[in-house]
Design a protein around this motif. Structure first.
Motif, mmCIF file in Angstrom:
data_model
loop_
_atom_site.group_PDB
_atom_site.id
_atom_site.type_symbol
_atom_site.label_atom_id
_atom_site.label_comp_id
_atom_site.label_asym_id
_atom_site.label_seq_id
_atom_site.Cartn_x
_atom_site.Cartn_y
_atom_site.Cartn_z
ATOM 1 N N PRO A 186 0.665 -1.087 0.141
ATOM 2 C CA PRO A 186 0.005 0.073 0.026
ATOM 3 C C PRO A 186 0.774 1.252 -0.028
ATOM 4 N N HIS B 100 1.007 5.865 4.612
ATOM 5 C CA HIS B 100 -0.072 5.256 5.247
ATOM 6 C C HIS B 100 0.727 4.574 6.412
ATOM 7 N N THR C 77 -2.027 0.734 11.270
ATOM 8 C CA THR C 77 -3.296 0.894 12.005
ATOM 9 C C THR C 77 -3.311 -0.115 13.116
ATOM 10 N N LEU D 197 -5.060 -2.140 13.474
ATOM 11 C CA LEU D 197 -5.557 -3.640 13.228
ATOM 12 C C LEU D 197 -4.930 -4.249 12.229
ATOM 13 N N ASP D 198 -3.585 -3.773 11.874
ATOM 14 C CA ASP D 198 -2.749 -4.279 10.876
ATOM 15 C C ASP D 198 -1.827 -5.680 11.615
ATOM 16 N N PRO D 199 -2.028 -6.898 11.053
ATOM 17 C CA PRO D 199 -1.269 -7.859 11.872
ATOM 18 C C PRO D 199 0.136 -7.420 11.575
ATOM 19 N N THR E 249 -2.991 -4.877 18.350
ATOM 20 C CA THR E 249 -3.089 -5.892 17.166
ATOM 21 C C THR E 249 -2.760 -7.171 17.495
ATOM 22 N N SER E 250 -2.328 -7.963 16.275
ATOM 23 C CA SER E 250 -2.098 -9.363 16.442
ATOM 24 C C SER E 250 -0.643 -9.838 15.911
ATOM 25 N N ALA F 77 4.619 -12.910 0.112
ATOM 26 C CA ALA F 77 3.319 -13.751 -0.435
ATOM 27 C C ALA F 77 2.571 -13.717 0.872
ATOM 28 N N VAL F 78 2.940 -14.426 1.935
ATOM 29 C CA VAL F 78 2.020 -14.492 3.165
ATOM 30 C C VAL F 78 1.540 -13.193 3.810
ATOM 31 N N ALA G 179 -0.852 -11.573 1.427
ATOM 32 C CA ALA G 179 -2.340 -12.078 1.617
ATOM 33 C C ALA G 179 -2.948 -11.604 2.981
ATOM 34 N N LEU G 180 -2.082 -11.438 3.805
ATOM 35 C CA LEU G 180 -2.534 -11.101 5.229
ATOM 36 C C LEU G 180 -2.922 -9.672 5.174
ATOM 37 N N SER G 181 -2.515 -8.722 4.271
ATOM 38 C CA SER G 181 -2.525 -7.539 4.158
ATOM 39 C C SER G 181 -1.621 -6.920 5.136
ATOM 40 N N ARG H 42 1.385 -5.192 6.969
ATOM 41 C CA ARG H 42 2.454 -4.093 6.672
ATOM 42 C C ARG H 42 3.535 -3.979 7.499
#
Lengths: 473, 330
Positions: free
Chosen positions: B40, B44, B47, B49-51, B101-102, B148-149, B152-154, B156
């Motif tokens: 992204p 930015h 946040t 909630l980003d893992p 977050t996690s 890639a993982v 896929a998890l978005s 960052r």
């Protein structure tokens, strides 16, 4: 599914402003960290120590349908173990039929020798049989890090939960002086509650001591085993010891520890040798000699040096051994707790019989059976656990220990340790020395001459012979 | 989460720099280089909630070397995560706690590597993913799978140990950053995580010549940390028990990287070599056997072994003196 297809849980749709499109992220509450303080799972039994005794107890308990946790302080079962000797796993015949198919043994022992050494003499009684090299076998050399991991895996396969890198630091009790109800561990929120605790935490069992099952510790009941592992090619081992592939030799040695009561050993692994000494603890403390010096002396002895020549040292280790036998055993059960293996001094050191792992496994199995029965009867009081001792008394564990209870004192005496080895070697040297033109002496005259020269009194010799017959007869 | 290390260079000083790890045409990024993020947006911030993805490598921590053949033998029982990977996990957990977050633990390797994922789950990771690549993946392949993982998890933010303990290339974190198009902050010895600024870390790393650099990295970024930067927390007993039965997601490798990592990276990394040691050659007029014995030290008188009983400082001085006597210390 590939790495690119990993998805995020759909539980949280909040997303993040500006975040790339994709499934929602997990909510913060999904953090394992956030709920790591959940109470530990309850178990019917906690077995402390994933050695042979602990894994056998856990295996029996798990097979009986109990929820059992097997605690191990090392990163994996056997990681803290330095034992490098012979195991006699026939006790597993009933528990793990055809255990030899996948047990991680080094070599099947087909040759057994007892060496009597003086400074420059050696008298060896050497026995070998091919039958020990065939199923169901007799004994095998094994590396305990492999053997213990194998046996613990059997317990896990049966349903036990193995927790490693975790040390039991104390007992939990039902009130001061009350029944044991679990163990505390060195992990955060580490209390582990269970109906019964089986303490298999080794020779220096803190749990058995904390439970008040051990009397005062007497160093005279302990020996120190010190061992070197020497890398030697497998083919060289087989040539030197006259062995076939997978066949092994077990040499027990007396007269190699100087003024310190004890003995020596030499075992063949697959491509290494285990050579070392076992030393009476108080005598070692006062002798001012280090164990490695005695091992060096043993390796340099003319009868041993050719066997270990060229070996590359790959490991040195030492460990306490509870050799006091029957007389040093603690109380085996208390309310909510059983003690097995080295923690209960289940190690047989009777000269010609030096066994520990089989006694540990047997005591662990008996503890598992007794614990399962007590849990089923909902009675884990000291009386409810009395079946443990009965099982041991009915089997070889306590019968052998009781019969041989005087063997350690006899074998560690000064005469057996030093005078008799010298006497035996001198008699044999005299016997085989050709002194022509002198005629050969008669056997009685020869023995009498050497006994007189050794300073051994016939009265002592007769008394020791009588004691040996009573002990081993 | 700590203050700047004592004695380190302050941002903006002559020996230090304060380079935000922000790639732009005007600002090439960190000293190790960076690559323009694809997505992204680099501006930015993370946040709440980003893992956070943390990389775990399964490696034999105590490989045995056959003294007779020199063969190196690995044992699953002595394998686990390196201190650097454990430090990365701890930093990730602290960041996750600070930002609400996690943490997702990822390993690329054979089935046995799940052990390091269970350790992460026990310590507090929320999720564990094993990319089944066997044990033959090179650094570029491993990095592509991790990226890639993360995509896929978005995710960052990716944290890694700085280097494998088995003489690894140390290139994986940079390659992950390249594959993700993320900033990179590599070789950090300390991190500061501000709960009020999610997705932003500041940290210190070593530079040549004993200097240090202060970095500020804003998501998306890949950070690698040294093993001594922090110690992994001891997992609770409940965590350990839960991790034993926790599901581990096993995914297949995505395969050829398709140009997601730079093609200019070395195809392979050679074995580690000891540093060269300059030895003065013997007199060429000496006989050959004499020159060989001089070079090898064969048959030479050896200093007598002696046992020294001394306080630590004095013992250290005596060790240095002995090394100097032997020509091993300049």
């Amino acid at each position: 599914m590939t790495a690119a297809d990993v998805t995020r849980p759909a539980a949280d749709a909040a997303g993040a402003a500006g975040a790339p499109p994709g499934p929602p992220l997990p909510a913060p509450a999904a953090n394992a960290a956030a709920d790591n303080h959940a109470p530990a799972g309850d178990f019917d039994a906690v077995v402390v120590g994933a050695g042979p005794a602990g894994s056998a107890a856990a295996l029996v308990l798990a097979r009986s349908g109990q929820r059992v946790c097997l605690l191990e302080r090392g990163p994996y079962p056997g990681s803290k173990n330095m034992y490098g000797g012979v195991v006699y796993p026939r006790i597993l015949d009933g528990l793990l039929p055809e255990w030899w198919e996948d047990a991680p043994v080094q070599r099947w022992v087909t040759r057994r020798a007892t060496m009597t050494l003086t400074d420059d003499q050696a008298l060896t009684i050497d026995f070998r049989t091919e039958s020990w090299g065939r199923p169901p076998y007799n004994g095998a050399t094994a590396l305990r890090p492999e053997f213990d991991a194998w046996l613990a895996a059997k317990a896990v396969d049966a349903g036990a939960v193995l927790v490693t890198s975790t040390t039991a630091t104390g007992l939990l009790r039902d009130g001061p002086g009350g029944a044991v109800t679990g163990v505390s561990t060195d992990r955060p929120d580490g209390d582990l509650r269970a109906g019964i605790v089986v303490a298999c935490d080794g020779v220096n069992s803190f749990l058995a001591k904390q439970a008040g099952l051990h009397g005062p510790v007497d160093p005279a009941n302990y020996t120190l085993g010190a061992k070197e592992v020497l890398a030697v090619p497998a083919r060289t081992i087989e040539e030197r010891f006259g062995l076939g592939p997978n066949q092994g030799a077990d040499f027990e040695i007396i007269g190699c520890t100087g003024a310190i009561p004890g003995g020596g050993f030499l075992y063949t692994n697959r491509d290494s040798l285990a050579v070392g000494v076992v030393l009476h603890l108080p005598a070692l403390a006062t002798a001012g000699v280090r164990p490695e010096e005695l091992i060096a002396g043993l390796k340099a002895h003319p009868a041993v040096a050719p066997l270990v020549a060229g070996g590359e040292l790959v490991e040195y280790s030492a460990h306490l051994i509870p050799e006091g036998g029957y007389d040093m055993m603690p109380a085996l059960a208390g309310a909510g707790i059983l003690v097995a293996g080295d923690a209960a001094a289940m190690c047989l050191a009777a000269g010609i019989w030096l066994e520990g792992v089989n006694f540990a496994i047997a005591s662990g199995m008996a503890a598992g059976e007794a614990a399962a029965a007590a849990l089923a009867a909902n009675d884990v009081s000291e009386q409810g656990l009395a079946g443990y001792r009965r099982r041991l008394q009915d089997g070889f564990v306590l019968q052998d220990h009781r019969r041989l209870r005087h063997a350690p004192h006899l074998l560690l005496s000064e005469r057996v340790q030093r005078r008799y080895p010298q006497l035996a070697c001198d008699i044999v040297e005299d016997l085989f020395t050709v002194t022509n033109p002198e005629p050969k002496p008669g056997m009685r005259r020869l023995v009498r001459r050497q006994v007189t020269a050794s300073g051994v009194r016939l009265r002592d010799l007769a008394a020791d012979t009588w004691r040996a017959l009573r002990t081993f007869g | 989460m700590s203050a700047a290390p004592p004695g380190s260079d302050r941002p903006g000083t002559a020996t230090g720099s304060h380079e935000p790890a922000s790639p732009s045409p005007d600002h090439p990024g960190t000293a190790t280089g960076s690559h323009a993020p694809a997505s992204p947006s680099p501006d930015h911030p993370g946040t709440a909630l980003d893992p956070i993805v943390v990389c775990r490598r399964w490696v034999d921590l105590r490989p045995s070397v056959d003294p007779l053949t020199g063969a190196v033998e690995s044992d699953p029982r002595t394998s686990g995560a390196s201190a650097a990977d454990d430090a990365a996990l701890e930093w990730a957990l602290q960041a996750a706690e600070a930002w609400g977050t996690s943490v997702v633990a990822v390993t690329v390797g054979p089935t046995g590597s799940q052990a390091v994922l269970r350790d992460a789950l026990a310590a507090g990771a929320a999720r564990a993913i094993q990319v089944d690549l066997g044990s033959s993946g090179d650094a570029a392949s491993v990095a592509a799978e991790i990226a890639a993982v993360a995509r896929a998890l978005s995710a960052r933010m990716v944290l890694c140990g700085d280097m494998g303990v088995d003489r690894g290339s140390g290139a994986v974190p940079a390659l992950v950053a390249a594959a993700m198009g993320a900033r990179q902050a590599l070789g950090l010895v300390d991190l500061t995580i501000d709960p009020a600024e999610p997705g932003v870390v500041t940290g210190w790393r070593r530079l040549d010549g004993g200097r240090r650099q202060h970095l500020r990295a804003q998501a998306p970024f890949v950070a690698s940390v040294e093993g001594a930067s922090i110690r992994l927390r001891r997992a609770s007993l409940a965590g350990v028990l839960r991790s034993g039965g926790a599901p581990i997601e096993v995914v297949a490798a995505t395969g050829p990287t398709g140009g997601r990592v730079p093609s200019w990276m070395p195809a392979s990394t050679g074995p580690g070599r000891p540093r060269t040691h300059v030895v003065d050659g013997p007199d060429p007029h000496e006989p050959a056997w004499r020159r060989v014995t001089l070079l090898t030290g064969s048959g030479a008188d050896r200093p007598a072994l002696r046992v020294v009983h001394a306080e630590p400082v004095d013992a250290a001085h005596q060790l240095i003196a002995a090394l100097a006597d032997w020509g091993e210390w300049e």
